[in-house]
Design a protein around this motif. Sequence first.
Motif, PDB file in Angstrom:
ATOM      1  N   VAL A 162      47.146  54.876  43.984  1.00 51.89           N
ATOM      2  CA  VAL A 162      48.594  54.654  43.890  1.00 51.89           C
ATOM      3  C   VAL A 162      48.854  53.163  43.697  1.00 51.89           C
ATOM      4  O   VAL A 162      49.667  52.750  42.851  1.00 51.89           O
ATOM      5  N   VAL A 163      48.152  52.341  44.479  1.00 51.27           N
ATOM      6  CA  VAL A 163      48.264  50.891  44.323  1.00 51.27           C
ATOM      7  C   VAL A 163      47.818  50.494  42.916  1.00 51.27           C
ATOM      8  O   VAL A 163      48.476  49.691  42.234  1.00 51.27           O
ATOM      9  N   PHE A 164      46.708  51.060  42.476  1.00 55.72           N
ATOM     10  CA  PHE A 164      46.164  50.768  41.144  1.00 55.72           C
ATOM     11  C   PHE A 164      47.184  51.101  40.044  1.00 55.72           C
ATOM     12  O   PHE A 164      47.441  50.287  39.151  1.00 55.72           O
ATOM     13  N   ALA A 165      47.767  52.302  40.112  1.00 57.81           N
ATOM     14  CA  ALA A 165      48.709  52.740  39.069  1.00 57.81           C
ATOM     15  C   ALA A 165      49.969  51.891  39.074  1.00 57.81           C
ATOM     16  O   ALA A 165      50.483  51.507  38.006  1.00 57.81           O
ATOM     17  N   ALA A 166      50.498  51.585  40.277  1.00 54.32           N
ATOM     18  CA  ALA A 166      51.714  50.772  40.352  1.00 54.32           C
ATOM     19  C   ALA A 166      51.458  49.353  39.861  1.00 54.32           C
ATOM     20  O   ALA A 166      52.297  48.752  39.190  1.00 54.32           O
ATOM     21  N   GLY A 167      50.269  48.812  40.171  1.00 52.61           N
ATOM     22  CA  GLY A 167      49.930  47.471  39.691  1.00 52.61           C
ATOM     23  C   GLY A 167      49.776  47.440  38.183  1.00 52.61           C
ATOM     24  O   GLY A 167      50.190  46.477  37.526  1.00 52.61           O
ATOM     25  N   ARG A 168      49.192  48.479  37.611  1.00 53.76           N
ATOM     26  CA  ARG A 168      48.999  48.532  36.159  1.00 53.76           C
ATOM     27  C   ARG A 168      50.336  48.578  35.425  1.00 53.76           C
ATOM     28  O   ARG A 168      50.463  48.073  34.309  1.00 53.76           O
ATOM     29  N   ASP A 169      51.352  49.184  36.077  1.00 57.21           N
ATOM     30  CA  ASP A 169      52.689  49.231  35.470  1.00 57.21           C
ATOM     31  C   ASP A 169      53.504  47.973  35.749  1.00 57.21           C
ATOM     32  O   ASP A 169      54.616  47.831  35.234  1.00 57.21           O
ATOM     33  N   GLY A 170      52.988  47.092  36.601  1.00 56.24           N
ATOM     34  CA  GLY A 170      53.667  45.842  36.872  1.00 56.24           C
ATOM     35  C   GLY A 170      54.780  45.916  37.885  1.00 56.24           C
ATOM     36  O   GLY A 170      55.539  44.953  38.030  1.00 56.24           O
ATOM     37  N   VAL A 171      54.901  47.019  38.620  1.00 55.07           N
ATOM     38  CA  VAL A 171      55.957  47.103  39.637  1.00 55.07           C
ATOM     39  C   VAL A 171      55.514  46.462  40.953  1.00 55.07           C
ATOM     40  O   VAL A 171      56.326  46.249  41.854  1.00 55.07           O
ATOM     41  N   ILE A 172      54.205  46.215  41.092  1.00 59.11           N
ATOM     42  CA  ILE A 172      53.658  45.379  42.152  1.00 59.11           C
ATOM     43  C   ILE A 172      52.713  44.395  41.459  1.00 59.11           C
ATOM     44  O   ILE A 172      52.455  44.536  40.257  1.00 59.11           O
ATOM     45  N   PRO A 173      52.192  43.367  42.133  1.00 58.42           N
ATOM     46  CA  PRO A 173      51.339  42.392  41.436  1.00 58.42           C
ATOM     47  C   PRO A 173      50.230  43.054  40.614  1.00 58.42           C
ATOM     48  O   PRO A 173      49.477  43.889  41.103  1.00 58.42           O
ATOM     49  N   GLU A 174      50.137  42.671  39.357  1.00 57.42           N
ATOM     50  CA  GLU A 174      49.226  43.325  38.418  1.00 57.42           C
ATOM     51  C   GLU A 174      47.767  43.193  38.833  1.00 57.42           C
ATOM     52  O   GLU A 174      46.939  44.052  38.531  1.00 57.42           O
ATOM     53  N   VAL A 175      47.432  42.123  39.545  1.00 57.23           N
ATOM     54  CA  VAL A 175      46.038  41.909  39.941  1.00 57.23           C
ATOM     55  C   VAL A 175      45.517  43.062  40.810  1.00 57.23           C
ATOM     56  O   VAL A 175      44.305  43.309  40.858  1.00 57.23           O
ATOM     57  N   LEU A 176      46.434  43.796  41.454  1.00 56.70           N
ATOM     58  CA  LEU A 176      46.011  44.921  42.287  1.00 56.70           C
ATOM     59  C   LEU A 176      45.501  46.099  41.459  1.00 56.70           C
ATOM     60  O   LEU A 176      44.960  47.055  42.006  1.00 56.70           O
ATOM     61  N   SER A 177      45.665  46.038  40.139  1.00 56.45           N
ATOM     62  CA  SER A 177      45.148  47.099  39.268  1.00 56.45           C
ATOM     63  C   SER A 177      43.860  46.679  38.561  1.00 56.45           C
ATOM     64  O   SER A 177      43.323  47.442  37.757  1.00 56.45           O
ATOM     65  N   TYR A 178      43.362  45.486  38.854  1.00 55.27           N
ATOM     66  CA  TYR A 178      42.171  45.009  38.154  1.00 55.27           C
ATOM     67  C   TYR A 178      40.926  45.758  38.638  1.00 55.27           C
ATOM     68  O   TYR A 178      40.887  46.286  39.747  1.00 55.27           O
ATOM     69  N   ILE A 179      39.909  45.787  37.792  1.00 57.21           N
ATOM     70  CA  ILE A 179      38.697  46.563  38.039  1.00 57.21           C
ATOM     71  C   ILE A 179      37.478  45.639  38.015  1.00 57.21           C
ATOM     72  O   ILE A 179      37.413  44.708  37.203  1.00 57.21           O
ATOM     73  N   HIS A 180      36.515  45.917  38.886  1.00 54.30           N
ATOM     74  CA  HIS A 180      35.284  45.126  38.926  1.00 54.30           C
ATOM     75  C   HIS A 180      34.517  45.303  37.621  1.00 54.30           C
ATOM     76  O   HIS A 180      34.356  46.423  37.122  1.00 54.30           O
ATOM     77  N   ILE A 181      34.031  44.196  37.062  1.00 59.49           N
ATOM     78  CA  ILE A 181      33.441  44.240  35.723  1.00 59.49           C
ATOM     79  C   ILE A 181      32.093  44.960  35.682  1.00 59.49           C
ATOM     80  O   ILE A 181      31.643  45.388  34.611  1.00 59.49           O
ATOM     81  N   LYS A 182      31.413  45.100  36.828  1.00 56.37           N
ATOM     82  CA  LYS A 182      30.112  45.764  36.856  1.00 56.37           C
ATOM     83  C   LYS A 182      30.170  47.141  37.503  1.00 56.37           C
ATOM     84  O   LYS A 182      29.532  48.084  37.039  1.00 56.37           O
ATOM     85  N   ASN A 183      30.916  47.251  38.596  1.00 57.51           N
ATOM     86  CA  ASN A 183      30.948  48.513  39.353  1.00 57.51           C
ATOM     87  C   ASN A 183      32.040  49.469  38.873  1.00 57.51           C
ATOM     88  O   ASN A 183      32.049  50.636  39.269  1.00 57.51           O
ATOM     89  N   TYR A 184      32.996  48.956  38.080  1.00 57.31           N
ATOM     90  CA  TYR A 184      34.107  49.766  37.563  1.00 57.31           C
ATOM     91  C   TYR A 184      34.890  50.438  38.702  1.00 57.31           C
ATOM     92  O   TYR A 184      35.259  51.605  38.619  1.00 57.31           O
ATOM     93  N   THR A 185      35.104  49.690  39.763  1.00 53.49           N
ATOM     94  CA  THR A 185      35.886  50.179  40.897  1.00 53.49           C
ATOM     95  C   THR A 185      37.150  49.329  41.023  1.00 53.49           C
ATOM     96  O   THR A 185      37.125  48.123  40.727  1.00 53.49           O
ATOM     97  N   PRO A 186      38.252  49.921  41.476  1.00 55.34           N
ATOM     98  CA  PRO A 186      39.499  49.151  41.662  1.00 55.34           C
ATOM     99  C   PRO A 186      39.444  48.330  42.955  1.00 55.34           C
ATOM    100  O   PRO A 186      40.134  48.610  43.930  1.00 55.34           O
ATOM    101  N   MET A 187      38.616  47.305  42.960  1.00 54.71           N
ATOM    102  CA  MET A 187      38.331  46.557  44.182  1.00 54.71           C
ATOM    103  C   MET A 187      39.572  45.893  44.798  1.00 54.71           C
ATOM    104  O   MET A 187      39.770  45.979  46.019  1.00 54.71           O
ATOM    105  N   PRO A 188      40.448  45.220  44.012  1.00 50.18           N
ATOM    106  CA  PRO A 188      41.618  44.597  44.656  1.00 50.18           C
ATOM    107  C   PRO A 188      42.519  45.602  45.368  1.00 50.18           C
ATOM    108  O   PRO A 188      43.004  45.327  46.476  1.00 50.18           O
ATOM    109  N   SER A 189      42.763  46.771  44.751  1.00 56.71           N
ATOM    110  CA  SER A 189      43.614  47.769  45.410  1.00 56.71           C
ATOM    111  C   SER A 189      42.935  48.313  46.657  1.00 56.71           C
ATOM    112  O   SER A 189      43.609  48.615  47.650  1.00 56.71           O
ATOM    113  N   MET A 190      41.601  48.434  46.636  1.00 60.01           N
ATOM    114  CA  MET A 190      40.877  48.894  47.825  1.00 60.01           C
ATOM    115  C   MET A 190      40.996  47.867  48.953  1.00 60.01           C
ATOM    116  O   MET A 190      41.269  48.216  50.111  1.00 60.01           O
TER     117      MET A 190
END
Length: 460
Positions: A305-333
């Motif tokens: 939910v944090v990931f999706a809202a961040g990707r849409d820009g309704v919360i800070p976008e960095v919360l939708s970023y993904i780890h470049i190696k593990n492909y996990t939504p680390m900031p939202s976690m």
Amino acid sequence: EEVKLKKNIGLLSGISVIVGTIIGSGIFLSPKGVVAHTGSVALGLIVWVAAGLIAMMGGLCYAELGTLLPQSGGEYVYIKEAMGVIPAFLFAWTAIIVSKTSQMAIIVLTFAAYAITLFDMCGVPALPQKLIAAIGMLSVGIINSFSTKLATRVQIVFTVAKLSALIIIIIGGFVRIAEGKTDNLSSGFEGTTNSPSSIALSIYHAMWAYEGWNNLNYVTEELKDPAKNLPRSNLIGMVIVIIVYSLANMSYLTVMTIDELLDSPAVAVTWAERVLGPAQIIIPLSVMISAIGAVNGLAFSGTRVVFAAGRDGVIPEVLSYIHIKNYTPMPSMIFTIFVTLIFVFVGDISGLIDLFSFAVWMFYFLTFVSLLILRYTKRNTPRTYKVPIAIPIALVLIAGFLLIAPIIEHPRIEFLYAFVFVIGGLIFYIPLVHFNLKLKFMDSLTMYLQLLLEVVPSTK
């Protein structure tokens, strides 16, 4: 290479997400809320089955929504598409700040409460319990940040373990019935309430035990062949849970009367003391496994939910970023774990669940209405799965009843508090989203977080 969430969830792991997040600590500890409000064994068991069927129908509606709009984020995505950004933001605000995080905090505190019973301590000290809960929460966060594949495998193992414990309880109940110990079950509808409000509250309690039936929709982007596996996982998972819950409650009532069940602080532990004897340690260990497994599933799905809202820009976008190696939504976690830890150390937060059950059902109501709206606005869009129209209509009526009945018959100030909190999200939405107010430090913070966490924007 595209950096996005990977499809690591198959049918088995999808079922384990449903079953593993639904079955937490509640069925082992306090299934008495249903009996307290229904007043009888028979109506109590009917409510358990009815609540499961409601959750199953909800899962089928969500299967259509998830295959029509196959993005992670669950209700946020569906409400936004049908009703616009504002109600979707209010859902995300409520889910991110309170409902998901407080739920995880309560379950991980239950894990810690049982863990400290394995050690000799003077009384029940609060600090060790909170530290154990924090360690458990951080461990879940590390697993989910490292690998979604590992997180799903852990979920499967914990799901098998907790089902095994419940099978022990169910078999014990069948043995008691075979021995003719059916006095409590035979009381039937004796003492049944005739209050619609009490019945609504009993369904609330049962639905709380079934909470998690919609969690697979939060990770739709990571599901293999969602057109097939989403409805199948929802249906199979809910059938398993309904059968297990119903038989487990029957087993409890072969050992305890209604009054004894209501007086027991931990129903499964009382059952184990009377049935398993020296082997009763199995149940506390099972509660720990069940609790940490449920937290793992909630963390895995809730962060989306944090990931999706961040990707849409309704919360800070960095919360939708993904780890470049593990492909996990680390900031939202990390954000979700951080908020959960605040609740862990704040103190007793069980009152929040009562407070926000109303808010949760308000958003379920909006989601079922969204399905009906999308049937009209996207009537020409091909659907790989389509639920019979009678089901979402019935769920709109049921959700409306669960919202209105308690307010009419027994109005409480808590309902107003919950509504005010939900609407209070507009304080942040209006300046930060509607007027797109830029905070000067966010660009620098985003850059430092990218360097520190090795995360980049995701591609849809």
